[in-house]
Design a protein around this motif. Structure first.
Motif, PDB file in Angstrom:
ATOM      1  N   ARG A  15      -1.273  21.777 -39.995  1.00 43.93           N
ATOM      2  CA  ARG A  15      -2.701  21.532 -39.892  1.00 43.93           C
ATOM      3  C   ARG A  15      -3.149  20.601 -41.012  1.00 43.93           C
ATOM      4  O   ARG A  15      -2.597  20.588 -42.108  1.00 43.93           O
ATOM      5  CB  ARG A  15      -3.504  22.824 -39.851  1.00 43.93           C
ATOM      6  N   CYS A  16      -4.171  19.840 -40.670  1.00 42.83           N
ATOM      7  CA  CYS A  16      -4.700  18.853 -41.596  1.00 42.83           C
ATOM      8  C   CYS A  16      -5.304  19.573 -42.807  1.00 42.83           C
ATOM      9  O   CYS A  16      -6.128  20.472 -42.637  1.00 42.83           O
ATOM     10  CB  CYS A  16      -5.767  18.037 -40.870  1.00 42.83           C
ATOM     11  N   PRO A  17      -4.901  19.202 -44.033  1.00 43.89           N
ATOM     12  CA  PRO A  17      -5.461  19.886 -45.205  1.00 43.89           C
ATOM     13  C   PRO A  17      -6.944  19.587 -45.430  1.00 43.89           C
ATOM     14  O   PRO A  17      -7.606  20.313 -46.177  1.00 43.89           O
ATOM     15  CB  PRO A  17      -4.608  19.379 -46.375  1.00 43.89           C
ATOM     16  N   VAL A  18      -7.479  18.575 -44.769  1.00 41.64           N
ATOM     17  CA  VAL A  18      -8.904  18.256 -44.938  1.00 41.64           C
ATOM     18  C   VAL A  18      -9.753  18.992 -43.905  1.00 41.64           C
ATOM     19  O   VAL A  18     -10.719  19.671 -44.250  1.00 41.64           O
ATOM     20  CB  VAL A  18      -9.141  16.726 -44.824  1.00 41.64           C
ATOM     21  N   CYS A  19      -9.384  18.903 -42.604  1.00 46.55           N
ATOM     22  CA  CYS A  19     -10.272  19.441 -41.561  1.00 46.55           C
ATOM     23  C   CYS A  19      -9.616  20.562 -40.739  1.00 46.55           C
ATOM     24  O   CYS A  19     -10.242  21.098 -39.826  1.00 46.55           O
ATOM     25  CB  CYS A  19     -10.747  18.324 -40.640  1.00 46.55           C
ATOM     26  N   SER A  20      -8.362  20.928 -41.049  1.00 46.37           N
ATOM     27  CA  SER A  20      -7.640  22.037 -40.403  1.00 46.37           C
ATOM     28  C   SER A  20      -7.235  21.767 -38.949  1.00 46.37           C
ATOM     29  O   SER A  20      -6.707  22.662 -38.284  1.00 46.37           O
ATOM     30  CB  SER A  20      -8.430  23.359 -40.457  1.00 46.37           C
ATOM     31  N   VAL A  31      -1.152  12.407 -38.151  1.00 47.31           N
ATOM     32  CA  VAL A  31      -2.602  12.186 -38.115  1.00 47.31           C
ATOM     33  C   VAL A  31      -3.272  13.328 -37.358  1.00 47.31           C
ATOM     34  O   VAL A  31      -2.649  13.975 -36.512  1.00 47.31           O
ATOM     35  CB  VAL A  31      -2.985  10.851 -37.409  1.00 47.31           C
ATOM     36  N   CYS A  32      -4.569  13.560 -37.691  1.00 45.72           N
ATOM     37  CA  CYS A  32      -5.358  14.522 -36.919  1.00 45.72           C
ATOM     38  C   CYS A  32      -6.355  13.731 -36.070  1.00 45.72           C
ATOM     39  O   CYS A  32      -6.432  12.511 -36.166  1.00 45.72           O
ATOM     40  CB  CYS A  32      -6.078  15.484 -37.859  1.00 45.72           C
ATOM     41  N   ASP A  33      -7.139  14.450 -35.254  1.00 46.71           N
ATOM     42  CA  ASP A  33      -8.083  13.765 -34.370  1.00 46.71           C
ATOM     43  C   ASP A  33      -9.143  13.000 -35.148  1.00 46.71           C
ATOM     44  O   ASP A  33      -9.746  12.061 -34.629  1.00 46.71           O
ATOM     45  CB  ASP A  33      -8.744  14.771 -33.419  1.00 46.71           C
ATOM     46  N   GLN A  34      -9.424  13.442 -36.374  1.00 45.69           N
ATOM     47  CA  GLN A  34     -10.404  12.710 -37.196  1.00 45.69           C
ATOM     48  C   GLN A  34      -9.767  11.563 -37.982  1.00 45.69           C
ATOM     49  O   GLN A  34     -10.385  10.993 -38.868  1.00 45.69           O
ATOM     50  CB  GLN A  34     -11.085  13.677 -38.171  1.00 45.69           C
ATOM     51  N   ARG A  35      -8.538  11.309 -37.688  1.00 49.92           N
ATOM     52  CA  ARG A  35      -7.774  10.199 -38.285  1.00 49.92           C
ATOM     53  C   ARG A  35      -7.467  10.365 -39.763  1.00 49.92           C
ATOM     54  O   ARG A  35      -7.252   9.383 -40.468  1.00 49.92           O
ATOM     55  CB  ARG A  35      -8.493   8.844 -38.052  1.00 49.92           C
ATOM     56  N   HIS A  36      -7.493  11.602 -40.265  1.00 54.00           N
ATOM     57  CA  HIS A  36      -6.903  11.823 -41.593  1.00 54.00           C
ATOM     58  C   HIS A  36      -5.400  11.582 -41.435  1.00 54.00           C
ATOM     59  O   HIS A  36      -4.796  12.095 -40.485  1.00 54.00           O
ATOM     60  CB  HIS A  36      -7.186  13.243 -42.088  1.00 54.00           C
ATOM     61  N   THR A  37      -4.857  10.796 -42.331  1.00 46.32           N
ATOM     62  CA  THR A  37      -3.501  10.268 -42.123  1.00 46.32           C
ATOM     63  C   THR A  37      -2.597  10.613 -43.294  1.00 46.32           C
ATOM     64  O   THR A  37      -2.985  10.452 -44.453  1.00 46.32           O
ATOM     65  CB  THR A  37      -3.588   8.724 -41.948  1.00 46.32           C
TER      66      THR A  37
HETATM   67 ZN    ZN Z   1      -8.179  16.062 -40.458  1.00 43.69          ZN
END
Ligand code: ZN
Ligand code: SAM
Length: 277
Positions: A15-20, A31-37
């Motif tokens: 899971r993305c450490p910024v938005c989970s 990458v996550c759906d919010q494009r945190h990479t």
């Molecule tokens: Zn994210």
């Protein structure tokens, strides 16, 4: 360079450490759906922590790898692999928290073909080795004291071997009915080398373990694993260097000697049903 196959296989469990949100592979990144990479390093590991502590440095990691390569901890790896076999089958997921070089995780995976392994550690030098320790290991830089970078309930077996524990997070990522195998040293462990440690190594207290894990998981069993290591003078130096006490090396000269390995292997279980409602 290709993305390591276990990261491809396991990306959606992370899971993305910024938005989970869940992650997926895109080119050489996750990458996550919010494009945190999160870029995948040349050595195969990916960093999923906001501000990971440094963890073991390269000389400590090299010493640890040398001690394992010489076979001195083989009885512990075997005990872990045996205990893990019950919880792991094809397609199951094992997470080694504070995995270091990935040595024990690789032993577990060899005994449980088809399982997918994640090695999580803050130490990049350690994870470079872990990424190569077995073809089914995905290496993740993560910090035990941050939220673990895994979705809820996706881990069938967690290993914590001589490493810090975050009981609430282990319980969150374990699947219902999942198992945690936790290894702590007893006061006998490496006791023959105490004169070379400049500091007295604080043996891990089982009561402390009960406080950190017992509040979140059910303690099912404790077994003792005890073995002897025939160490050369050089092996003794490596054993001292691979532990935090190595930074406080005492004055004594290292001599070839027989040394005791002694640990508790504790089994914890996550409740079968969540929420109790
Ligand atoms: Zn994210
Ligand atoms: C004593 S070593 C044990 C390594 C491995 N489990 C083994 O038995 O070989 C402890 C490991 O925990 C890692 N570590 C320390 N603090 C950590 C943290 N906050 N988050 C993740 N790993 C950490 C270190 O980098 C090191 O690899």
């Amino acid at each position: 360079m290709d993305v390591p196959a276990p990261l491809v296989r396991g990306a959606a469990l992370l899971r993305c450490p910024v938005c989970s949100a869940p992650l997926r592979v895109h080119e050489r990144s996750l990458v996550c759906d919010q494009r945190h990479t999160y870029d995948i390093a040349r050595h195969g590991h990916v960093t999923l922590a906001r501000a990971p502590a440094p963890g073991d440095d390269a000389p400590m990691v090299a010493a640890r790898a040398a001690v394992f390569d010489a076979g001195h901890y083989a009885p512990l790896t075997t005990a872990l692999a045996r205990a893990a076999e019950e919880s792991l089958s094809d397609g199951r997921v094992v997470l080694d928290i504070g995995a270091g070089t990935g040595h024990h995780l690789a032993g577990v995976l060899r005994a449980s073909p088809g399982a997918l392994g994640f090695a999580l550690d803050t130490s990049r030098p350690a994870l470079r080795l872990a990424a190569r320790a077995h073809p089914e290991i995905a290496a993740v830089v993560g910090d035990v004291w941050e939220a673990l970078p895994f979705q809820d309930g996706v881990v069938d077996l967690a290993l914590v071997v001589f490493a810090p524990r975050n009981g609430a997070e282990i319980a969150r990522v374990l699947a219902p009915g999942g198992t945690a195998l936790v290894v702590i040293p007893t006061p006998e462990h490496l006791a023959e080398l105490a004169h070379l440690h400049g500091v007295q190594v604080d043996p891990e207290k089982p009561e402390r373990l009960e406080r950190t894990l017992g509040a979140h998981l059910a303690h099912e069993a404790t077994t003792r694993v005890r073995w002897t290591m025939e160490l050369s003078a050089d092996d003794v130096e490596q054993v001292i260097r691979m532990s935090p006490a190595g930074a406080h090396r005492g004055e004594g000269e290292a001599r070839a000697t027989t040394v005791t390995g002694s640990v508790e292997l504790r089994t914890y279980r996550s409740p079968d049903v969540r929420g109790g409602g």
